[in-house]
Design a protein around this motif. Sequence first.
Motif, short mmCIF file in Angstrom:
data_model
loop_
_atom_site.label_atom_id
_atom_site.label_comp_id
_atom_site.label_asym_id
_atom_site.label_seq_id
_atom_site.Cartn_x
_atom_site.Cartn_y
_atom_site.Cartn_z
N VAL A 105 0.85 -1.19 0.00
CA VAL A 105 0.00 0.00 0.00
C VAL A 105 0.89 1.24 0.00
N GLY A 106 1.90 1.26 0.86
CA GLY A 106 2.80 2.39 0.92
C GLY A 106 3.51 2.65 -0.41
N LEU A 107 3.96 1.60 -1.04
CA LEU A 107 4.62 1.73 -2.34
C LEU A 107 3.66 2.25 -3.41
N SER A 108 2.43 1.79 -3.36
CA SER A 108 1.42 2.25 -4.33
C SER A 108 1.13 3.73 -4.15
N VAL A 109 0.95 4.15 -2.91
CA VAL A 109 0.68 5.56 -2.63
C VAL A 109 1.87 6.42 -3.06
N GLN A 110 3.06 5.95 -2.76
CA GLN A 110 4.27 6.68 -3.14
C GLN A 110 4.34 6.81 -4.66
N SER A 111 4.01 5.77 -5.38
CA SER A 111 4.03 5.80 -6.84
C SER A 111 3.05 6.83 -7.38
N VAL A 112 1.85 6.86 -6.82
CA VAL A 112 0.84 7.84 -7.25
C VAL A 112 1.36 9.25 -7.02
N ARG A 113 1.95 9.48 -5.86
CA ARG A 113 2.45 10.82 -5.54
C ARG A 113 3.63 11.22 -6.41
N GLU A 116 3.98 10.47 -9.41
CA GLU A 116 3.39 10.81 -10.71
C GLU A 116 2.59 12.11 -10.64
N GLY A 117 2.58 12.76 -9.46
CA GLY A 117 1.87 14.02 -9.32
C GLY A 117 0.44 13.90 -8.84
N GLY A 118 0.03 12.70 -8.48
CA GLY A 118 -1.33 12.48 -8.01
C GLY A 118 -1.40 12.49 -6.49
N ASP A 119 -2.56 12.18 -5.98
CA ASP A 119 -2.76 12.05 -4.55
C ASP A 119 -3.83 10.99 -4.34
N VAL A 120 -3.99 10.56 -3.12
CA VAL A 120 -5.01 9.57 -2.78
C VAL A 120 -5.98 10.19 -1.77
N THR A 121 -7.21 9.74 -1.81
CA THR A 121 -8.22 10.28 -0.91
C THR A 121 -8.17 9.60 0.45
N ARG A 122 -8.76 10.26 1.43
CA ARG A 122 -8.88 9.66 2.76
C ARG A 122 -9.71 8.38 2.70
N ALA A 123 -10.73 8.39 1.86
CA ALA A 123 -11.58 7.20 1.71
C ALA A 123 -10.76 6.02 1.21
N PHE A 124 -9.91 6.27 0.22
CA PHE A 124 -9.06 5.19 -0.26
C PHE A 124 -8.13 4.71 0.84
#
Length: 63
Positions: A17-25, A27-35
């Motif tokens: 999960v941490g690696l996935s979130v880091q990858s999104v960030r 790439e300039g994205g972010d993740v929601t609190r719900a996710f």
Amino acid sequence: MFGTISKSEMRRRTENVGLSVQSVRLEGGDVTRAFMRDAGEYARGTIDGIELLARTRRRYGLE
């Protein structure tokens, strides 16, 4: 919903999960609190990967 997972599986999921979130960030994205809440449930073994994906798809109207 989902069965009990081992501590090693929980660590693996948490790391993924941490690696996935880091990858999104990166790439300039972010993740929601719900996710992040759903991802936490996945990491703890409360839900499985199929349910995590289904929730994400429902949230964005992709089903």
